[in-house]
Write a protein that holds these residues in place. Structure first.
Motif, PDB file in Angstrom:
ATOM      1  N   LEU A   6       0.851  -1.185   0.000  1.00  0.00           N
ATOM      2  CA  LEU A   6       0.000   0.000   0.000  1.00  0.00           C
ATOM      3  C   LEU A   6       0.889   1.236   0.000  1.00  0.00           C
ATOM      4  O   LEU A   6       1.812   1.347   0.831  1.00  0.00           O
ATOM      5  N   PRO A   7       0.660   2.197  -0.905  1.00  0.00           N
ATOM      6  CA  PRO A   7       1.514   3.386  -0.958  1.00  0.00           C
ATOM      7  C   PRO A   7       1.440   4.187   0.337  1.00  0.00           C
ATOM      8  O   PRO A   7       0.385   4.290   0.967  1.00  0.00           O
ATOM      9  N   VAL A   8       2.578   4.702   0.737  1.00  0.00           N
ATOM     10  CA  VAL A   8       2.631   5.547   1.928  1.00  0.00           C
ATOM     11  C   VAL A   8       1.847   6.828   1.657  1.00  0.00           C
ATOM     12  O   VAL A   8       1.994   7.461   0.602  1.00  0.00           O
ATOM     13  N   HIS A   9       0.998   7.208   2.616  1.00  0.00           N
ATOM     14  CA  HIS A   9       0.189   8.413   2.450  1.00  0.00           C
ATOM     15  C   HIS A   9       1.002   9.633   2.851  1.00  0.00           C
ATOM     16  O   HIS A   9       1.596   9.679   3.937  1.00  0.00           O
ATOM     17  N   ALA A  10       1.047  10.636   1.958  1.00  0.00           N
ATOM     18  CA  ALA A  10       1.767  11.863   2.256  1.00  0.00           C
ATOM     19  C   ALA A  10       1.014  12.642   3.326  1.00  0.00           C
ATOM     20  O   ALA A  10      -0.219  12.731   3.307  1.00  0.00           O
TER      21      ALA A  10
END
Length: 794
Positions: A650-654
Motif C-alpha cells: 500500500l503506498p505511503v500516504h503523504a
C-alpha cells in the motif's frame, strides 16, 4: 580522466602547505575511486601513502621555509589510470559544486563534461540528482535512478570522499546494439576463428555495402588481409557465370565457385545481413567431407540465435547453446528428433515440414509449436533447406518469443477481467435496486410491528437475508473495483489489532496466529472496513489450506507488517510495482501451498482450489479488487515445500500540508423529521415507491418522476423545490444531465444522487458542484438521514 578545475597556491618560503594538501588530496581521490571499483585494501594503501607523504613534505617545508616554490596543480594521472579501468561513468565535484574531474565514459555518456546535477536529462531527474547530492554530503552516500534523453535507465551512486569531494558513479544507459556486436565479432577474434575453419564471413548493410568482414574474406575478395572492405558494394565484388555459379570478381572465372548462406540473427527485414561464403564443391569431386559439416557447426555454435541442424532422416545433427537453452533440453538425455521437443499434437506437422524441406523445398517456412517442457507458451520456429552443408539437410531457427507471449497473456487476462468486472458491476447494480425495495418494505413493515408480534421475527429474518445478499453484491462490486470506499488515513497495526480477536475465533484453537509488526511504519489511506475484510479473507483461506493438509488441525498463520523503501522496490526490479515508499502486509501459512499452475488464476472470479461446495471463488477476487481500488498491489507466492504467501503493498500516504486542519464533523441530529418539497426521480418503480413512502412519513412533500424527461416537464411551471433526489443511471436521460438542466432554473437547488454503482465509478459523469451521494441498497433510516443532512447543510 579529464581535469576540469584545480586549486593552486604558493608561499614565500619552502614547499607550501597547499602543495602538501594538494598531493595528498590527489592520492585520496584516487583511493576513493579504487574503493568504488571494489578494492578497499588498495584504497587503504593509498590513504596511508598520503599520510606518510604529507608528513614528509611537511617536515621538508619547515626545513626549506626560505626557498620559493612555484604554484602547483593536482596531479590527477593516477586517478585517471584507475578511473579508466571502470566501465562506469565517474565524476568528482567539490564543495562549491564545481566539476573537478571526470573520465572518458562520463564524456561519452553525456556528450561532454556537464557538472552534476545539471546533466542533459529531464528537469525532474536533475531535481532527483540534486536531492541525492545533498543527501550524500550529509550522510556520506546516496543513490538515485534517472533516465537519459533516449529513456535508457541510469543508476547513480554518490559517495563523499573526505570533507570536500563528492564522487558520482553512473551505471547503465546502454542500449544493446546487436548489429554492432555482430560487426565486432566478424571483424574480431570470432571472425578469425571462422576464417581458420575456411569460412568467409561478411556483414552487409541494408544498402548492400560491407560493414565488416573477416580476414579470409578480405584476402579472397580484395587480394590482401589488410585491405579495407568496409563501404564497398558487396555485389560488385562478385560475378556470375553462364551456369549461375558465383565467384569473386578478383579471381575471375577460374576461381572457385562460392556458396552464399544468409545467417538470420535479426527479425528486422531492413536490418543488416550476415553472410557466410563457402567454396562450392566441384561436380566431379566426392561428397562433402565431414570437415564441411564441422565448419557449419562451428558457425552455428557462434551465433546468438537458437539454431539446430537436422539430417535427411529428420535426426538432429547439431544444436547450439542458444537452441538448447530456449528448448530447455537436458544434457543427460538429448532428443533424437525435433518431434521429441514438442507436444503430441505438433509432432506430425513439424515432421512434415522438415521432410518437405529435406527433399529440396525452396525458401523457408515458419510455424508455431508448443514445447513439451513449456506447453502454455507457443514458440515460432523457422525451417529452411540446407544444401551443400554436409550431412545437414534442414536448418531450424527458434525465435524466443516468451516475453511477447507473456505480454499477450497479460493483455488477454486484463481484458477478460475487465469484461467480467463490467458484467459483475451490472449484475450488482440490478440486484441493489431489488434489495433496496426489499429492505425498504421490511423497514416500513417493522414500523407497524413491534417485538413480540407473530410477524416481527419473520420480517427481521427477511431483512437479515437481504443484508446478506447486499454483502454479496458488495463483493461483486469489490471484484470489479466499483464499490464505494470510505478511505481514511490509518496505521496497519491498528487495523490488525481491531480484527485480531475475530481472527482467533475464526481460526480455531488448533491454528496459531502470529502477528509481527515492523519498525518505522508509515500511514496509508484505505477503507478500514474493507481492509479488515481483506485480512479476514486471507486468514480464512490460510486456515482452510492447513486443514486440508491436516484435517485434525495444526499450523500457523503469520501476519506481518513492514516498511518497504523505494530503494528496496528498485532492487526487486518488478515491472508491475512502481518505485516508491510502501507499507507492506504479508499473510503466510504453513499449509500445502498453491500449485504453480493455479498461481496465475487465483484472483479470477469463481476460480477456487477448494472442494466442490466449500468455496465460491469470490474471496481472493474480492481481495484483489479492494487492494487495486485502494491504489495498492497484491502478489501471491508459493515456494516449493512451503505454504502460500500473500504480500500487499500500500503506498505511503503523504502527510497533510500544515495549516490545513480537517473540517470538524457535524454532529448527527436524532430528529429525522423535516419539511420541504422533494423532487424524486427514479426509473425503478419499486425503489421509487419505497423512497416516496419513506420520505412522506418523515414529513416531506414528494413529487415523483419516472425518468429525466418527465422531471423536466414537472419543473417547467417553476414549482417550489427544496431538494432533488435522483438515480444516476437512467434510460434516455441520466441523472447528472437532468440535474444540470434543472439547475438552470434553480441555481441553488440541493441534489442527492443515489445509485447501485459506486461513487468513484460515476465521478466523471457527476461533474456537478454541491451534490451528495447515497449508495444502494439503503434502508429507510439511511435515506432519511441522508435527506436530513442535505436539507440542513448550509
Amino acid at each position: 580522466m579529464a581535469t576540469l578545475s584545480s586549486r593552486s597556491s604558493s608561499t614565500k618560503g619552502g614547499l607550501a602547505w597547499p602543495l602538501v594538501v594538494t598531493i595528498a588530496s590527489g592520492i585520496v581521490a584516487a583511493a576513493a575511486i579504487v574503493a568504488l571499483l571494489g578494492d578497499p585494501v588498495v584504497a587503504a594503501g593509498f590513504i596511508g601513502s598520503a599520510i606518510l607523504i604529507a608528513g614528509g613534505l611537511a617536515g621538508w617545508a619547515r626545513l626549506s621555509r626560505d626557498q620559493a616554490a612555484p604554484e602547483t596543480e593536482i596531479d590527477w594521472s593516477l586517478a585517471h589510470v584507475l578511473a579508466s579501468a571502470s566501465n562506469e561513468a565517474l565524476a568528482v565535484t567539490d564543495r562549491a559544486g564545481r566539476l573537478v574531474c571526470a573520465n572518458e565514459r562520463f564524456e561519452t555518456l553525456f556528450g561532454g563534461f556537464p557538472t552534476p546535477p545539471s546533466l542533459p536529462v529531464a528537469d525532474k531527474d536533475n531535481a532527483v540528482l540534486a536531492k541525492a547530492g545533498r543527501a550524500a554530503w550529509r550522510d556520506g552516500e546516496a543513490s538515485a535512478a534517472i533516465a537519459k534523453g533516449d529513456h535508457s535507465p541510469l543508476d547513480v551512486t554518490l559517495q563523499r570522499a573526505g570533507d570536500d569531494m563528492l564522487v558520482w558513479r553512473f551505471s547503465g544507459g546502454e542500449i544493446i546494439d546487436i548489429p554492432s556486436r555482430v560487426e565486432a565479432m566478424v571483424g574480431g577474434d570470432s571472425g578469425a576463428r571462422l576464417g581458420a575453419a575456411g569460412i568467409m564471413v561478411a556483414l552487409i548493410s541494408r544498402q548492400g555495402r560491407v560493414r565488416a568482414a573477416n580476414a579470409v574474406f578480405r584476402e579472397r575478395a580484395m587480394g590482401s588481409r589488410d585491405s579495407a572492405a568496409e563501404g564497398r558494394d558487396f555485389a560488385r565484388l562478385l560475378i556470375t557465370d553462364n551456369h549461375g555459379l558465383i565467384r569473386f570478381e578478383r579471381e575471375g572465372l577460374a576461381g572457385n565457385p562460392l556458396r552464399i548462406l544468409q545467417v538470420p540473427f535479426l527479425d528486422d527485414d531492413d536490418g543488416p545481413m550476415l553472410l557466410a561464403l563457402l567454396d562450392e564443391e566441384h561436380d566431379n569431386s566426392p561428397a562433402p567431407s565431414m570437415n564441411a559439416g564441422a565448419h557449419i557447426r562451428t558457425l552455428v555454435s557462434l551465433l546468438p540465435v537458437g539454431m539446430a541442424l537436422v539430417d535427411r532422416d529428420g535426426r538432429f545433427v547439431h544444436m547450439n547453446d542458444a537452441f538448447i537453452k530456449a528448448t530447455d533440453i537436458s544434457p543427460d538425455n538429448p532428443p533424437l528428433y525435433p518431434g521429441d521437443l514438442v507436444v503430441r499434437e505438433d509432432k506430425g506437422p513439424l515432421a512434415d515440414i522438415i521432410r518437405r524441406f529435406a527433399n529440396g523445398a525452396a525458401h523457408a517456412g515458419d510455424m508455431t509449436v508448443r514445447l513439451k517442457e513449456q506447453p502454455d507458451e507457443p514458440v515460432a520456429i523457422t525451417v529452411a533447406g540446407a544444401r551443400g552443408m554436409g550431412e545437414a539437410a534442414v536448418l531450424l531457427s527458434l525465435k524466443d518469443n516468451s516475453e511477447e507471449t507473456r505480454l499477450k497473456r497479460q493483455v488477454a487476462q486484463a481484458t477478460k477481467m475487465q469484461a467480467v468486472g463490467q458484467l459483475a458491476g451490472g449484475v450488482a447494480h440490478d440486484f441493489n435496486n431489488i434489495l433496496t425495495a426489499i429492505i425498504g418494505h421490511c423497514d416500513l413493515m417493522l414500523m407497524r410491528h413491534s417485538p413480540g408480534d407473530s410477524d416481527y421475527d419473520d420480517i427481521q429474518q427477511i431483512r437479515a437475508n437481504s443484508n446478506r445478499a447486499a454483502s454479496l453484491t458488495r463483493q461483486l462490486l469489490a471484484f470489479s473495483r466499483q464499490q464505494t470506499l470510505r478511505p481514511q488515513v490509518l496505521q496497519l497495526p491498528d487495523v490488525i489489532s481491531e480484527v485480531s480477536n475475530l481472527l482467533k475465533r475464526l481460526l480455531g484453537e488448533t491454528v496459531d496466529l502470529v502477528v509481527q509488526h515492523g519498525r518505522g511504519l508509515s500511514p496509508v489511506r484505505a477503507d478500514p472496513g474493507q481492509l479488515e475484510q481483506v485480512v479476514v479473507n486471507l486468514a480464512v483461506n490460510a486456515r482452510d489450506a492447513m486443514l486440508a493438509k491436516n484435517p485434525h488441525g495444526g499450523g500457523t498463520v503469520t501476519i506481518e507488517t513492514m516498511a518497504v523503501t523505494a530503494s528496496e522496490i528498485r532492487k526487486l526490479n518488478d515491472d508491475v510495482l512502481p518505485i516508491g515508499d510502501y507499507t507492506a502486509l504479508r499473510v503466510s501459512d504453513t499449509g500445502t501451498g498453491i500449485p504453480q499452475e493455479s498461481l496465475s488464476k487465483i484472483f479470477e472470479p469463481f476460480y477456487t482450489t477448494k472442494d466442490v461446495g466449500k468455496g465460491t471463488g469470490l474471496g481472493l477476487s474480492t481481495v484483489y479488487g479492494i487492494i487495486k481500488q485502494s491504489g495498492g498491489y497484491i502478489f501471491a507466492e508459493s515456494p516449493p515445500g512451503e505454504g502460500a504467501q500473500f504480500t500487499i503493498f500500500l503506498p505511503v500516504h503523504a502527510a497533510q500540508a500544515p495549516g490545513r486542519a480537517a473540517l470538524p464533523q457535524k454532529p448527527k441530529k436524532e430528529d429525522l423529521w423535516g419539511s420541504g418539497t422533494i423532487l424524486l426521480v427514479e426509473d425503478e418503480d419499486m425503489v421509487r415507491a419505497i423512497a416516496e413512502r419513506a420520505l412522506t412519513r418523515q414529513g416531506y412533500t414528494v413529487m415523483t418522476a419516472e425518468n429525466g424527461e418527465a422531471a423536466l416537464e414537472m419543473v417547467a411551471d417553476k414549482p417550489e423545490i427544496d431538494l432533488l433526489i435522483s438515480d444516476v443511471v437512467m434510460p434516455v436521460m441520466d441523472g447528472p444531465t437532468m440535474a444540470r438542466a434543472i439547475r438552470k432554473a434553480y441555481p441553488d437547488l440541493k441534489v442527492l444522487f443515489m445509485s447501485g454503482y459506486a461513487e468513484e465509478q460515476l465521478r466523471k459523469s457527476i461533474d456537478i458542484d454541491n451534490v451528495a451521494f447515497l449508495p444502494k441498497p439503503f434502508s429507510v433510516q439511511q435515506l432519511a438521514e441522508a435527506t436530513r443532512d442535505v436539507m440542513t447543510d448550509e
